[in-house]
Design an enzyme around this catalytic site. Structure first.
Site, PDB file in Angstrom:
ATOM      1  N   ARG A 222       0.867  -1.170   0.000  1.00  0.00           N
ATOM      2  CA  ARG A 222       0.000   0.000   0.000  1.00  0.00           C
ATOM      3  C   ARG A 222       0.905   1.220   0.000  1.00  0.00           C
ATOM      4  NH1 ARG A 222      -3.619  -2.654  -1.503  1.00  0.00           N
ATOM      5  NH2 ARG A 222      -5.599  -3.131  -0.497  1.00  0.00           N
ATOM      6  N   GLU A 251      -2.811   7.726  -4.469  1.00  0.00           N
ATOM      7  CA  GLU A 251      -3.140   7.227  -5.800  1.00  0.00           C
ATOM      8  C   GLU A 251      -4.616   7.508  -6.130  1.00  0.00           C
ATOM      9  OE1 GLU A 251      -1.823   3.147  -4.966  1.00  0.00           O
ATOM     10  OE2 GLU A 251      -3.906   2.507  -5.166  1.00  0.00           O
ATOM     11  N   HIS A 269      -1.071   0.561  -9.882  1.00  0.00           N
ATOM     12  CA  HIS A 269      -1.725  -0.411  -8.981  1.00  0.00           C
ATOM     13  C   HIS A 269      -2.372  -1.556  -9.770  1.00  0.00           C
ATOM     14  CE1 HIS A 269      -3.714  -0.841  -4.761  1.00  0.00           C
ATOM     15  NE2 HIS A 269      -3.494  -2.023  -5.328  1.00  0.00           N
TER      16      HIS A 269
HETATM   17  P1  NDP Z   1      -1.149 -11.807   4.714  1.00  0.00           P
HETATM   18  O1  NDP Z   1      -2.051 -11.399   5.821  1.00  0.00           O
HETATM   19  O2  NDP Z   1      -1.138 -13.234   4.268  1.00  0.00           O
HETATM   20  O3  NDP Z   1       0.364 -11.404   5.065  1.00  0.00           O
HETATM   21  C1  NDP Z   1       0.710 -10.205   5.666  1.00  0.00           C
HETATM   22  C2  NDP Z   1       2.137 -10.315   6.176  1.00  0.00           C
HETATM   23  O4  NDP Z   1       2.517  -9.032   6.677  1.00  0.00           O
HETATM   24  C3  NDP Z   1       2.306 -11.307   7.301  1.00  0.00           C
HETATM   25  O5  NDP Z   1       3.500 -12.006   7.113  1.00  0.00           O
HETATM   26  C4  NDP Z   1       2.390 -10.436   8.547  1.00  0.00           C
HETATM   27  O6  NDP Z   1       3.182 -11.114   9.532  1.00  0.00           O
HETATM   28  C5  NDP Z   1       3.060  -9.190   7.996  1.00  0.00           C
HETATM   29  N1  NDP Z   1       2.756  -7.982   8.756  1.00  0.00           N
HETATM   30  C6  NDP Z   1       1.538  -7.493   9.085  1.00  0.00           C
HETATM   31  N2  NDP Z   1       1.654  -6.370   9.793  1.00  0.00           N
HETATM   32  C7  NDP Z   1       2.986  -6.138   9.928  1.00  0.00           C
HETATM   33  C8  NDP Z   1       3.747  -5.136  10.570  1.00  0.00           C
HETATM   34  N3  NDP Z   1       3.166  -4.129  11.245  1.00  0.00           N
HETATM   35  N4  NDP Z   1       5.093  -5.203  10.496  1.00  0.00           N
HETATM   36  C9  NDP Z   1       5.698  -6.206   9.824  1.00  0.00           C
HETATM   37  N5  NDP Z   1       5.029  -7.191   9.192  1.00  0.00           N
HETATM   38  C10 NDP Z   1       3.686  -7.157   9.252  1.00  0.00           C
HETATM   39  O7  NDP Z   1      -1.534 -10.847   3.496  1.00  0.00           O
HETATM   40  P2  NDP Z   1      -1.357 -11.108   1.925  1.00  0.00           P
HETATM   41  O8  NDP Z   1       0.017 -11.606   1.680  1.00  0.00           O
HETATM   42  O9  NDP Z   1      -2.498 -11.876   1.412  1.00  0.00           O
HETATM   43  O10 NDP Z   1      -1.509  -9.592   1.382  1.00  0.00           O
HETATM   44  C11 NDP Z   1      -0.639  -8.591   1.838  1.00  0.00           C
HETATM   45  C12 NDP Z   1      -1.045  -7.230   1.329  1.00  0.00           C
HETATM   46  O11 NDP Z   1      -0.664  -7.056  -0.015  1.00  0.00           O
HETATM   47  C13 NDP Z   1      -2.533  -6.894   1.305  1.00  0.00           C
HETATM   48  O12 NDP Z   1      -3.048  -6.598   2.585  1.00  0.00           O
HETATM   49  C14 NDP Z   1      -2.565  -5.703   0.367  1.00  0.00           C
HETATM   50  O13 NDP Z   1      -2.352  -4.503   1.091  1.00  0.00           O
HETATM   51  C15 NDP Z   1      -1.368  -5.946  -0.544  1.00  0.00           C
HETATM   52  N6  NDP Z   1      -1.807  -6.273  -1.919  1.00  0.00           N
HETATM   53  C16 NDP Z   1      -1.464  -5.442  -2.957  1.00  0.00           C
HETATM   54  C17 NDP Z   1      -1.884  -5.724  -4.240  1.00  0.00           C
HETATM   55  C18 NDP Z   1      -1.530  -4.843  -5.382  1.00  0.00           C
HETATM   56  O14 NDP Z   1      -2.269  -4.815  -6.363  1.00  0.00           O
HETATM   57  N7  NDP Z   1      -0.423  -4.133  -5.342  1.00  0.00           N
HETATM   58  C19 NDP Z   1      -2.733  -6.891  -4.543  1.00  0.00           C
HETATM   59  C20 NDP Z   1      -2.990  -7.718  -3.387  1.00  0.00           C
HETATM   60  C21 NDP Z   1      -2.538  -7.405  -2.138  1.00  0.00           C
HETATM   61  P3  NDP Z   1       3.019 -10.784  11.101  1.00  0.00           P
HETATM   62  O15 NDP Z   1       1.539 -10.770  11.381  1.00  0.00           O
HETATM   63  O16 NDP Z   1       3.766 -11.880  11.788  1.00  0.00           O
HETATM   64  O17 NDP Z   1       3.651  -9.459  11.306  1.00  0.00           O
END
Ligand code: NDP
Length: 310
Positions: A222, A251, A269
């Site tokens: 994001r 954006e 995006h």
């Molecule tokens: P998941 O929930 O499977 O993974 C999120 C990861 O981020 C986990 O490993 C989590 O680990 C980590 N995380 C969460 N918060 C924090 C933090 N504060 N600090 C460090 N690590 C953190 O999500 P997805 O992989 O399915 O999707 C991730 C994101 O990708 C979506 O939420 C979206 O924002 C973005 N996205 C973008 C797209 C695009 O078009 N560019 C398309 C699809 C998704 P832990 O909880 O252990 O910290």
């Protein structure tokens, strides 16, 4: 038939399936029967405006097109007993491919080379050499569903994978409890966490300085995850080498400064934006709505409202 509020666009296929089960009202239309709305179909960008959630007292479920749902106040939804769903997993491979595309475009100078070939400038002289994308040390910020898919695809490039998350995972990669420490250990930093308060500008000046003048920042998460003005300044000063970006703070507006930099790759995006993946996401949005209507149990609730499922 129950009344569904449509926020943002939906495809014809989604509309045809939904119309068999719901009376569809569009938020963009001046009047919608707020008291009657039981379901909402929306997307990760538009979310559900707070005034809409408050205006629909009989709202039971929100189905979000997209895996990221930071535009929806899931805490408020949970307090009102509203189940929220999203579209995880079906887009993992696509977003991972977009990430690799950005990495290759940045390292191999693909866009400049293509323009060079197309313009005829090749006849005046060859294109400059680029940087190899192979054998790099890559840090993944957020090793979840998509982060893991990125790591899998990076294997083909013989990458040495590092990662930073809040909790250590059972994976064969190098874990860093500190994001800054990871940034100084790698050549490429890939951001793929959710948006929202916990990741707001987590990639700050200190992290970008640690990544350094030869470092490459790739953001497919994001726009809010990276301090955009600090990034522009770091790129201008040469403290950060390169950036390849699919998402931006405001954006679809992109800072003019970024548009004029040759060490930057920009995408609008499009992480998941292929016909095939968008169709799979749309199908899951509709599947969740119909499942809720017919069985009270959805396929992919967001964790914050999963306790309301069934
Ligand atoms: P998941 O929930 O499977 O993974 C999120 C990861 O981020 C986990 O490993 C989590 O680990 C980590 N995380 C969460 N918060 C924090 C933090 N504060 N600090 C460090 N690590 C953190 O999500 P997805 O992989 O399915 O999707 C991730 C994101 O990708 C979506 O939420 C979206 O924002 C973005 N996205 C973008 C797209 C695009 O078009 N560019 C398309 C699809 C998704 P832990 O909880 O252990 O910290």
């Amino acid at each position: 038939m129950p009344d569904l509020l449509q926020i943002g666009g939906i495809t014809d296929t989604m509309r045809d399936r939904l119309a068999e089960h719901f009376t569809i009202h569009k938020l963009s239309e001046s009047a919608y029967p707020a008291d009657a709305i039981t379901h909402i179909a929306t997307n990760g960008h538009d979310g559900v405006p707070a005034d809409v959630m408050a205006a629909c007292p009989n709202l039971k479920m929100v189905s979000c097109y997209g895996v990221g749902y930071d535009a929806i106040d899931t805490k408020a939804a949970a307090e009102c007993g509203i189940l929220v769903t999203h579209t995880p997993d079906v887009l993992n491979a696509e977003v991972a491919s977009t990430t690799i595309l950005l990495m290759l475009a940045s390292f191999r100078n693909f866009l400049h080379d293509e323009a060079h070939a197309r313009s005829g400038d090749w006849e005046k002289g060859g294109a400059p050499l680029s940087r190899s994308a192979d054998n790099r040390r890559v840090g993944i910020l957020g090793l979840g569903r998509i982060g893991q898919a990125i790591a899998d695809k990076l294997e083909a490039f013989n990458a040495e994978i590092h990662y930073h998350t809040r909790t250590k995972k059972d994976v064969p990669y190098t874990y860093h409890a500190s994001l800054t420490e990871m940034a100084s250990a790698v050549e490429v930093l890939i951001c793929i966490t959710p948006g929202g308060p916990s990741t707001h500008r987590i990639v700050n000046e200190e992290v970008m300085n640690a990544l350094g003048p030869e470092g490459t920042l790739i953001n497919v998460s994001r726009g809010s995850v990276v301090d955009e003005s600090a990034m522009v300044q770091a790129l201008q000063d040469g403290r950060l080498g390169y950036a390849a970006l699919d998402v931006f703070e405001a954006e679809p507006k992109i800072p003019d400064a970024l548009k004029s930099m040759s060490n930057v790759v920009l995408l609008p995006h499009v992480g998941s934006a292929t016909h095939e993946t968008r169709a799979a996401m749309g199908a899951l949005v509709v599947d969740n709505l119909i499942a809720h209507l017919t069985t009270d149990k959805v396929h992919t609730p967001v964790p914050e409202t999963a306790h309301l499922n069934g």
